[in-house]
Design an enzyme around this catalytic site. Structure first.
Site, PDB file in Angstrom:
ATOM      1  N   THR A  46       0.750  -1.103  -0.002  1.00 14.31           N
ATOM      2  CA  THR A  46       0.068  -0.043  -0.010  1.00 14.31           C
ATOM      3  C   THR A  46       0.717   1.243   0.001  1.00 14.31           C
ATOM      4  O   THR A  46       0.608   2.192  -1.049  1.00 14.31           O
ATOM      5  CB  THR A  46      -0.793  -0.216   1.368  1.00 14.31           C
ATOM      6  OG1 THR A  46      -1.746  -1.162   0.884  1.00 14.31           O
ATOM      7  CG2 THR A  46      -1.758   1.205   1.290  1.00 14.31           C
ATOM      8  N   GLN A  79       0.867  -9.307  -6.165  1.00 15.63           N
ATOM      9  CA  GLN A  79       0.311 -10.669  -6.305  1.00 15.63           C
ATOM     10  C   GLN A  79       1.046 -11.571  -7.448  1.00 15.63           C
ATOM     11  O   GLN A  79       1.026 -12.826  -7.433  1.00 15.63           O
ATOM     12  CB  GLN A  79      -1.117 -10.679  -6.824  1.00 15.63           C
ATOM     13  CG  GLN A  79      -2.024 -10.199  -5.961  1.00 15.63           C
ATOM     14  CD  GLN A  79      -2.390 -10.934  -4.819  1.00 15.63           C
ATOM     15  OE1 GLN A  79      -2.248 -12.427  -4.777  1.00 15.63           O
ATOM     16  NE2 GLN A  79      -2.953 -10.512  -3.785  1.00 15.63           N
ATOM     17  N   THR A  96      12.963   4.663  11.100  1.00 17.63           N
ATOM     18  CA  THR A  96      14.017   3.379  11.632  1.00 17.63           C
ATOM     19  C   THR A  96      13.599   2.206  10.847  1.00 17.63           C
ATOM     20  O   THR A  96      12.549   1.701  10.806  1.00 17.63           O
ATOM     21  CB  THR A  96      13.749   3.332  13.013  1.00 17.63           C
ATOM     22  OG1 THR A  96      13.915   4.484  13.917  1.00 17.63           O
ATOM     23  CG2 THR A  96      14.804   2.164  13.593  1.00 17.63           C
ATOM     24  N   CYS A 118     -16.613  -6.280  -9.272  1.00 17.77           N
ATOM     25  CA  CYS A 118     -16.996  -5.087  -9.460  1.00 17.77           C
ATOM     26  C   CYS A 118     -15.900  -4.275  -9.700  1.00 17.77           C
ATOM     27  O   CYS A 118     -15.907  -3.352 -10.672  1.00 17.77           O
ATOM     28  CB  CYS A 118     -17.859  -4.673  -8.359  1.00 17.77           C
ATOM     29  SG  CYS A 118     -19.303  -5.738  -7.977  1.00 17.77           S
TER      30      CYS A 118
HETATM   31  N1  PMP Z   1      -1.443  -4.376  -4.069  1.00 23.95           N
HETATM   32  C1  PMP Z   1      -2.032  -5.799  -4.494  1.00 23.95           C
HETATM   33  C2  PMP Z   1      -2.358  -6.481  -5.746  1.00 23.95           C
HETATM   34  C3  PMP Z   1      -2.535  -6.520  -3.140  1.00 23.95           C
HETATM   35  O1  PMP Z   1      -3.012  -7.954  -3.498  1.00 23.95           O
HETATM   36  C4  PMP Z   1      -2.321  -6.012  -1.936  1.00 23.95           C
HETATM   37  C5  PMP Z   1      -2.583  -6.836  -0.928  1.00 23.95           C
HETATM   38  N2  PMP Z   1      -4.039  -7.123  -0.701  1.00 23.95           N
HETATM   39  C6  PMP Z   1      -1.702  -4.821  -1.825  1.00 23.95           C
HETATM   40  C7  PMP Z   1      -1.386  -4.022  -2.905  1.00 23.95           C
HETATM   41  C8  PMP Z   1      -1.606  -4.069  -0.414  1.00 23.95           C
HETATM   42  O2  PMP Z   1      -0.609  -4.893   0.175  1.00 23.95           O
HETATM   43  P1  PMP Z   1      -0.120  -4.489   1.706  1.00 23.95           P
HETATM   44  O3  PMP Z   1      -1.096  -5.219   2.666  1.00 23.95           O
HETATM   45  O4  PMP Z   1       1.199  -4.977   2.127  1.00 23.95           O
HETATM   46  O5  PMP Z   1      -0.109  -3.034   1.766  1.00 23.95           O
END
Ligand code: PMP
Length: 343
Positions: A72, A175, A233, A321
């Site tokens: 994320t 993924q 950190t 969706c």
């Molecule tokens: N991108 C994709 C394609 C994901 O499948 C995910 C996890 N569901 C994320 C981003 C977000 O990952 P994280 O939990 O490490 O923030």
């Protein structure tokens, strides 16, 4: 009751080898990797060796790997980082991105950036020609997911990399990390997102690959860690865990992909033969080795998942969706994702 876990696309268990690799850095070698004494150097060495190992798997330089708190954050850093550097411009992405990519794009839209959200074909795949058609002189960023998290379709990243023009090209490989080629030069990407918890590593750690010379603005400011791109950190155990999980995934990739493809295809065949109302979503072949996503006509996804749960099976709502892969939108409500894994 023995449960059957079929939600590896959401989270994977921590591999014991990864856990063991992390252990010394949780208590014994605890010093701050930024400190300039012996204890700090030991932690720093582990961080830098991990960076080097990840870089060698991606085929890039160590200084092009930046640690973050997960995919994320890496996606946010890529999108906001590029946008803030250029201050204005056009971005191309797709409708099948993860929310951690789409939500920043929505914010940027409000800030005056123009965003093109490409649709996929009915097979859930973005067309490189479509990317080319929408490229403009002021396109600053193209961001296309490597493999979709819901329907598992693998996108033509290499082909898009060849036609990207002057725009920066980012892919969310979260993924794909377990299964696909991650060599950034072959893919032709300038920025790449990955995390550890989809590859039998710990939660809360990820990387952003940023090609040297690619200009992006930091989003978290502080002590100037990660070459000033991401302050905070360094989490030595999580970083060590990420590198170890990626090494293991790469080592077993070929045989594990083969095994999973066979299991996946067996499962898909059985479901389609035995459940007449079942439809496979996404491309039959260009999909992740561990992904099977079905719609069951007139059967609501949530109630299927709850019933499966009672029977001891963990699956997930592959709310297509988000994916817009079906022409019949009604069918989208009925999508169930089964994702297989090592166990
Ligand atoms: N991108 C994709 C394609 C994901 O499948 C995910 C996890 N569901 C994320 C981003 C977000 O990952 P994280 O939990 O490490 O923030």
């Amino acid at each position: 009751m023995k449960r059957i876990y079929l939600d590896y696309a959401a989270a994977t268990p921590l591999d014991k080898r990864v856990k063991n690799a992390m252990k010394p850095y949780e208590a014994d070698i605890f010093a701050n990797a930024g400190a300039i004494h012996f204890d700090g150097f030991e932690a720093k060495r582990a961080v830098e060796e991990s960076r080097k190992s990840i870089a060698s798997i991606l085929g890039c330089k160590s200084k092009e790997i930046f640690f973050t708190s997960g995919a994320t954050e890496s996606n946010n850093l890529a999108v906001f980082g590029v946008a803030e550097f250029f201050k204005k411009g056009h971005i191309i992405t797709s409708e099948i991105e993860h929310p951690s990519l789409l939500a920043p794009c929505k914010v940027l839209e409000k800030r005056g950036f123009e965003i093109t959200y490409l649709k996929t074909g009915s097979d859930g795949i973005v067309s490189p020609l479509d990317v080319q058609k929408h490229l403009r002189k002021d396109t600053i960023l193209i961001s296309i997911i490597y493999a979709n998290n819901k329907i598992g379709t693998i996108q033509p990243i290499k082909e898009i990399g060849k036609i990207k023009g002057r725009a920066y090209f980012h892919t969310d490989a979260t993924q794909a990390t377990n299964f696909l080629n991650l060599k950034v030069e072959t893919l032709g990407v300038d920025l790449l997102t990955a995390n550890a918890h989809k590859i039998y590593g710990p939660k809360g750690i990820g990387v952003l690959y940023k090609k040297s010379g690619v200009q992006i603005m930091p989003q978290i400011f502080g002590g100037g860690h990660e070459e000033g791109l991401r302050s905070g950190t360094s989490s030595t155990p999580l970083i060590v865990g990420m590198a170890k999980s990626l090494e293991i995934a790469q080592n077993i990739k070929n045989e594990e992909n083969l095994r999973l493809c066979q299991l996946r295809d067996y499962f898909i065949d059985k479901v389609l033969k035995e459940i007449p109302i079942a439809r496979l979503n996404g491309h039959p072949m260009k999909r992740l080795p561990n992904n099977a996503n079905f719609s069951f006509l007139h059967a609501d996804a949530e109630s299927i998942i709850i019933k499966l749960d009672v029977l001891g099976v963990s699956a997930s709502s592959g709310s297509a969706c988000e994916a817009q892969y079906q022409k019949d939108k009604k069918e989208n409500r009925y999508s169930v994702r089964f994702s297989l894994g090592r166990q």
